[in-house]
Scaffold this active site. Structure first.
Site, PDB file in Angstrom:
ATOM      1  N   LYS A 173       0.851  -1.184   0.000  1.00  0.00           N
ATOM      2  CA  LYS A 173       0.000   0.000   0.000  1.00  0.00           C
ATOM      3  C   LYS A 173       0.889   1.238   0.000  1.00  0.00           C
ATOM      4  O   LYS A 173       2.037   1.219   0.449  1.00  0.00           O
ATOM      5  CB  LYS A 173      -0.957   0.024   1.197  1.00  0.00           C
ATOM      6  CG  LYS A 173      -0.302   0.003   2.585  1.00  0.00           C
ATOM      7  CD  LYS A 173       0.031   1.379   3.142  1.00  0.00           C
ATOM      8  CE  LYS A 173       0.699   1.266   4.503  1.00  0.00           C
ATOM      9  NZ  LYS A 173       1.760   2.273   4.716  1.00  0.00           N
ATOM     10  N   GLY A 221      10.756  -2.356   6.161  1.00  0.00           N
ATOM     11  CA  GLY A 221      11.061  -0.992   6.603  1.00  0.00           C
ATOM     12  C   GLY A 221      10.908   0.019   5.495  1.00  0.00           C
ATOM     13  O   GLY A 221      11.547   1.064   5.498  1.00  0.00           O
ATOM     14  N   GLY A 222      10.017  -0.271   4.542  1.00  0.00           N
ATOM     15  CA  GLY A 222       9.825   0.632   3.412  1.00  0.00           C
ATOM     16  C   GLY A 222       8.573   1.488   3.511  1.00  0.00           C
ATOM     17  O   GLY A 222       8.339   2.342   2.658  1.00  0.00           O
ATOM     18  N   GLY A 223       7.733   1.227   4.523  1.00  0.00           N
ATOM     19  CA  GLY A 223       6.481   1.978   4.638  1.00  0.00           C
ATOM     20  C   GLY A 223       5.399   1.490   3.699  1.00  0.00           C
ATOM     21  O   GLY A 223       4.399   2.164   3.489  1.00  0.00           O
ATOM     22  N   LEU A 224       5.604   0.277   3.138  1.00  0.00           N
ATOM     23  CA  LEU A 224       4.660  -0.270   2.161  1.00  0.00           C
ATOM     24  C   LEU A 224       3.685  -1.258   2.798  1.00  0.00           C
ATOM     25  O   LEU A 224       2.792  -1.769   2.127  1.00  0.00           O
ATOM     26  CB  LEU A 224       5.419  -0.972   1.031  1.00  0.00           C
ATOM     27  CG  LEU A 224       6.364  -0.083   0.220  1.00  0.00           C
ATOM     28  CD1 LEU A 224       7.267  -0.936  -0.663  1.00  0.00           C
ATOM     29  CD2 LEU A 224       5.579   0.904  -0.647  1.00  0.00           C
ATOM     30  N   GLY A 225       3.882  -1.550   4.085  1.00  0.00           N
ATOM     31  CA  GLY A 225       2.964  -2.453   4.785  1.00  0.00           C
ATOM     32  C   GLY A 225       3.156  -3.917   4.451  1.00  0.00           C
ATOM     33  O   GLY A 225       2.235  -4.713   4.656  1.00  0.00           O
ATOM     34  N   GLY A 254       4.817  -6.588   5.723  1.00  0.00           N
ATOM     35  CA  GLY A 254       4.603  -7.582   6.772  1.00  0.00           C
ATOM     36  C   GLY A 254       3.149  -7.678   7.185  1.00  0.00           C
ATOM     37  O   GLY A 254       2.612  -8.773   7.393  1.00  0.00           O
ATOM     38  N   SER A 255       2.483  -6.522   7.279  1.00  0.00           N
ATOM     39  CA  SER A 255       1.061  -6.496   7.630  1.00  0.00           C
ATOM     40  C   SER A 255       0.223  -7.143   6.535  1.00  0.00           C
ATOM     41  O   SER A 255      -0.739  -7.867   6.810  1.00  0.00           O
ATOM     42  CB  SER A 255       0.596  -5.051   7.831  1.00  0.00           C
ATOM     43  OG  SER A 255       1.262  -4.460   8.923  1.00  0.00           O
ATOM     44  N   SER A 256       0.587  -6.885   5.287  1.00  0.00           N
ATOM     45  CA  SER A 256      -0.132  -7.466   4.157  1.00  0.00           C
ATOM     46  C   SER A 256       0.033  -8.992   4.133  1.00  0.00           C
ATOM     47  O   SER A 256      -0.919  -9.732   3.887  1.00  0.00           O
ATOM     48  CB  SER A 256       0.368  -6.851   2.846  1.00  0.00           C
ATOM     49  OG  SER A 256      -0.427  -7.259   1.759  1.00  0.00           O
ATOM     50  N   ASP A 294      -1.900  -1.847  10.673  1.00  0.00           N
ATOM     51  CA  ASP A 294      -2.175  -1.848   9.230  1.00  0.00           C
ATOM     52  C   ASP A 294      -2.860  -3.120   8.747  1.00  0.00           C
ATOM     53  O   ASP A 294      -3.385  -3.161   7.630  1.00  0.00           O
ATOM     54  CB  ASP A 294      -0.870  -1.686   8.429  1.00  0.00           C
ATOM     55  CG  ASP A 294      -0.345  -0.260   8.444  1.00  0.00           C
ATOM     56  OD1 ASP A 294      -1.056   0.633   8.951  1.00  0.00           O
ATOM     57  OD2 ASP A 294       0.772  -0.041   7.952  1.00  0.00           O
TER      58      ASP A 294
END
Length: 289
Positions: free
Chosen positions: A14, A99-103, A105-107, A139
């Site tokens: 995301k 650690g990229g702010g792309l979510g 792990g949450s995805s 997230d």
């Protein structure tokens, strides 16, 4: 006897089209507003059912021991909540940077909950899965929600929102930004005036920004350098920005041709890719919730 399986399950990234921090709760959690945009850059997971209740990851993931992996934690949480006697083997094909702010792990965790809910025939509805997911991270519920959303609270309050069919260049500067470092910074803006979902379609009235960006850029000049480079291609001021707590930076383009033209010019020291905006989570084509 053939065991049930579900292969090539997508876990999309995301982007935060903006990220405003509007306050802080008594328990220390930050209150935010954002629009979460799904894109077609994905991790992929394969699931194989076991009948002995064991849950294992089939492959190594650099820097993430099995017991710390949100995928394994998600599987065990669902198993514990439902009381199922079944287990799973999971192969995680990691494509998104950590650690990229792309979510990412949450995805991955959300896709695990959706896929195993289906394979184990738990029959939990989307709302219940979202509540479970919140135990794993703020997230996770969004990725179970399955469509672009105007997000509030600590990330758990969502309203569906329609976004433009646009393309993005995403650049990874090569630094890892731990989210707690950003949230604990004294310099972090925590009092941005709240906006309404109706404001999002009337962008001229609001400065859409990422309140975490200034802190991340101060800590990591590489992020600032990427934003500065992308700014020369902005259609609207502020289009080039960091997503989440960083470190990935993105810029929107109206079509694939425009994105490809700029993509060819990205300096080679940065990892970069082109992504298309999605309106729905691609797992919706595989699993009905």
């Amino acid at each position: 006897m053939h065991q049930p399986q579900l292969l090539n399950c997508p876990a999309p990234a995301k982007l935060n089209l903006f990220l405003h921090i509007t306050g802080r709760r008594a328990d220390g959690y930050h209150l935010l507003q954002s629009v979460f945009q799904l894109i077609d850059r994905c991790d992929s997971l394969d699931f194989y059912v076991r009948q002995d209740g064991e849950i294992h990851r089939l492959n190594q993931v650099h820097g993430v021991p099995e017991q710390d992996d949100l995928v394994i934690k998600a599987a065990r949480l669902l198993q514990s909540y439902t009381g199922t006697l079944q287990g799973a083997e999971i192969h995680l094909h990691k494509n998104l940077p950590m650690g990229g702010g792309l979510g990412g792990g949450s995805s991955d965790a959300a896709t695990t909950l959706i896929a195993l809910n289906h394979l184990w025939k738990c029959n939990l509805n989307r709302q219940t899965l979202m509540q479970l997911g919140l135990q794993l991270g703020a997230d996770v519920p969004f990725f179970i929600y399955g469509q672009n959303a105007f997000v509030e609270g600590i990330g758990e309050q969502m309203q569906a929102v329609s976004t433009s069919d646009q393309w993005f260049i995403v650049i990874e500067p090569g630094v890892h930004v731990p989210t707690p470092t950003i949230f604990s910074a004294k310099e972090l803006t925590r009092n941005t005036k709240p906006v309404r979902i109706t404001d999002f379609s009337n962008a001229a009235k609001v400065e859409w920004k990422n309140d975490m960006q200034a802190v991340a850029c101060a800590l990591h000049p590489e992020i600032a350098a990427v934003i500065h480079w992308l700014k020369q291609f902005e259609l609207h001021q502020g289009d080039a920005k960091m997503t989440g707590s960083g470190s990935c930076v993105f810029c929107a383009f109206p079509n694939e041709e425009a994105a490809k033209k700029v993509f060819k010019q990205v300096p080679s020291q940065w990892t970069s890719w082109i992504a298309k905006a999605l309106q729905q989570h691609p797992i919706n084509l595989k699993v009905n919730l």
